[in-house]
Design an enzyme around this catalytic site. Structure first.
Site, short mmCIF file in Angstrom:
data_model
loop_
_atom_site.label_atom_id
_atom_site.label_comp_id
_atom_site.label_asym_id
_atom_site.label_seq_id
_atom_site.Cartn_x
_atom_site.Cartn_y
_atom_site.Cartn_z
N ASP A 214 36.05 42.51 38.33
CA ASP A 214 36.88 43.00 37.23
C ASP A 214 37.35 41.85 36.33
O ASP A 214 37.76 40.80 36.84
CB ASP A 214 38.11 43.71 37.83
CG ASP A 214 38.89 44.51 36.81
OD1 ASP A 214 38.33 45.48 36.27
OD2 ASP A 214 40.06 44.17 36.56
N GLU A 263 26.25 32.93 52.36
CA GLU A 263 26.40 32.82 53.82
C GLU A 263 25.76 34.03 54.50
O GLU A 263 25.55 34.03 55.71
CB GLU A 263 27.90 32.83 54.20
CG GLU A 263 28.64 31.54 53.90
CD GLU A 263 30.17 31.73 53.98
OE1 GLU A 263 30.65 32.79 54.45
OE2 GLU A 263 30.88 30.80 53.55
C1 NOJ Z 1 38.70 46.56 33.62
C2 NOJ Z 1 38.61 47.88 34.33
O1 NOJ Z 1 37.34 48.41 34.14
C3 NOJ Z 1 39.71 48.73 33.76
O2 NOJ Z 1 39.62 50.06 34.20
C4 NOJ Z 1 41.03 48.14 34.12
O3 NOJ Z 1 42.06 48.86 33.50
C5 NOJ Z 1 41.13 46.67 33.66
N1 NOJ Z 1 39.95 45.93 33.95
C6 NOJ Z 1 42.28 45.98 34.34
O4 NOJ Z 1 42.01 45.82 35.70
#
Ligand code: NOJ
Length: 561
Positions: A214, A263
């Site tokens: 993310d 790993e």
């Molecule tokens: C990207 C994610 O896809 C989204 O859903 C989220 O709100 C933001 N990152 C923050 O984590």
């Protein structure tokens, strides 16, 4: 699943399976609810393994299923090494991995390293420990500005809208790129770095095949005082030294992660969610010494337009050669308006506009959503993508031709972007996260035995899995057939463009002789003798003529089905 080739392909080289995989994104809380509490759960996924198998995908990617207060749909993680009790247990998770692996379907999980939930024990500790403590150093705490520190340290705005700083009881402020409940971690802190290595090993040890990272481009920051103002920040180029975005030093983290992935045998894979300024900068995330693959989101902001598709395809294939990775095709995910809806509205740089709860285009109310046209174009675009080299990420529900749900009352909405007035098409992202319709009738359209956590509109009945599964002309049947045949055409990662004499028609051939013809226009396109080899079409083909807004797949001579 009886298709021998599919079974064979799923067993393919365990170290490179991801290069041309079809990965199906599950948004767990909206997929299937086994215990009737309105939230989808892990046993719900297990109950639908046959469905996933029949669909013909190679892997699933699960959006966060970790304990969370759901301030941001689970992207506010309270514990990285557990399952939200409302979604199941770690034993349920293991059972799910085993069930998917038994079918040869790989499992990718979401890692959220930029921020935790404010309920994470580290943040609670930081609040209790006070200024200057080691616990606060895991996050980004600063004194405020103004005479008594009563103003935020800067005027920065969070991605979801509103201020990016929140004040705590003793007067200090903490930084949050996203919602207030998502404090950003301090990646200069060695304990933070070490803990994520533990998390990666934790899930890898449980058999997870890969990770989706993310906001991979936001982890490291340079917050040396004096901090720039919002206006100054916007003028700083995003070329590796920007204080907050896509800094070169973030790749030190991923080099360390790569060592952990390696790993394992086979090595674990990773794909970066990285919204960066150029293909060159994206390639850094996709390098073999780093995460290995990065999302290409270009089609999320493109119109249904042959010229735009062609240049995006060409650029991204060139870029993947640069990184040695493979590219990723995405038309829908949990953050954007579903592509059937985007394509059912007049073009506006790929983004529809909402007024109140109505979908309108800039042209006004007469330009309302054309549901069937949107679905038709979405199928044509998907069929084109599935014929391209690289991996394709599919978002749950798109295989049904499902549309965005605009009609959710404000009090039933959940997305912080809606409440904080941030980006995301005005209404936020709840409309693409409404639980799936499994049956045309019954409670929550077969999602669960009770009401779903987001309201499903009556028209969901028209997109139910049970009806579509029984209809050979449905969107679901098209996806199933495309994913089955796809394993025959995905061999070599190259394509050659074939001139069509028309700006609105794309045609290319893969090295093994498969051809894809995508007609983005409204006039039919005549394909001559090749029409004999059409084995799949997103619309009804009449003789040798590919209708408007339709894609066809042509098999090499002698190979049909
Ligand atoms: C990207 C994610 O896809 C989204 O859903 C989220 O709100 C933001 N990152 C923050 O984590």
């Amino acid at each position: 699943m009886t298709d021998a080739l599919l079974v064979e392909t799923r067993k393919a080289d365990p170290a490179t399976w991801w290069r041309q995989a079809a990965v199906y994104q599950i948004y767990p809380r909206s997929f299937a609810d086994a215990n009737g509490d309105g939230l989808g759960d892990i046993p719900g996924i297990v109950s639908r393994v046959d469905y996933l198998d029949d669909l013909g995908i190679d892997a699933v990617w699960l959006s966060p299923f970790y304990p969370s207060a759901l301030a941001d749909g689970g992207y506010d993680v309270a514990d990285y090494r557990d399952v939200d009790p409302r979604l199941g247990t770690l034993e349920d998770f293991d059972a799910m991995v085993a069930a998917l692996h038994a079918r040869g379907i790989r499992v990718v999980v979401d890692i959220v390293p930029n921020h935790t939930s404010d309920l994470h024990e580290w943040f609670q500790e930081a609040l209790a420990a006070g200024r200057g403590s080691a616990a606060r150093d895991r996050y980004i705490f600063r004194e405020g500005s103004g005479e008594n520190g009563e103003l935020p340290p800067t005027d920065w705005v969070s991605v979801f809208g509103g201020p990016a700083w929140e004040r705590v009881e003793d007067g200090q402020w903490y930084f949050h790129n996203f919602a207030t409940e998502q404090p950003d971690l301090n990646w200069d802190n060695p304990e933070v770095r070490e803990d994520f290595l533990t998390t990666l090993r934790f899930w890898s040890d449980r058999g997870v095949d890969g990770f989706r990272i993310d906001v991979a481009h936001m982890l490291t920051k340079d917050l040396t005082e004096p901090l720039p103002s919002r206006a100054e920040l916007e003028l700083i180029p995003q070329d590796g030294k920007h204080p907050l975005i896509d800094r070169d030093d973030v790749h030190e983290i991923y080099a360390e992660w790569r060592r952990v992935f390696d790993e394992y045998d086979p090595p674990r894979t990773a794909v970066a969610e990285a919204w960066v300024s150029t293909p060159e900068r994206r390639a850094k995330y996709a390098s073999a010494e780093g995460l290995g693959q990065a999302f290409n989101f270009d089609l999320l902001v493109a119109d249904f337009d042959a010229g735009q598709f062609r240049s995006i395809i060409a650029e991204n294939l060139a870029q993947s050669q640069m990184s040695g990775s493979s590219t990723t095709w995405v038309l829908s995910n949990h953050d954007v308006t579903r592509h059937a809806t985007r394509y059912g509205l007049p073009a506006l740089n790929g983004r529809p506009v909402k007024q109140g709860t109505e979908w309108v285009a800039a042209g006004g109310p007469e330009d309302r959503l054309d549901r069937e046209r949107g679905r038709r174009r979405a199928c044509a675009a998907t069929l084109l993508l599935l014929g391209l080299p690289g991996s394709t990420y599919l978002y749950q529900g798109e295989e049904l031709g499902l549309h965005e749900v605009a009609e959710i009352a404000p009090q039933e909405r959940q997305d912080p972007a809606f409440f904080r007035g941030g980006e995301f098409d005005g209404l936020g992202r709840d409309g693409c996260r409404v639980p799936l319709p499994w049956t045309a009738t019954g409670s929550s359209f077969g999602f669960g035995s009770g009401d779903a956590h987001l309201p499903q509109p009556a028209w969901f009945a028209e997109y139910a899995v049970d009806d579509e599964a029984a209809d050979p002309a449905s969107t679901l049947s098209l996806y199933r057939e495309a994913l089955r045949l796809r394993h025959r055409l995905q061999t070599d990662e190259r394509l050659e463009w074939i001139p069509t004499g028309r700006d609105d028609v794309l045609r290319f051939e893969r090295p093994n002789g498969w051809q894809i013809v995508a007609n983005f226009g409204t006039e039919p396109f005549e394909i001559g003798a090749d029409a004999e080899g059409i084995v799949l079409s997103s619309g009804t083909v009449d003789g040798r003529s590919v209708p408007g807004e339709t894609t066809v797949w042509i098999a090499p001579a002698g190979l049909v089905g």
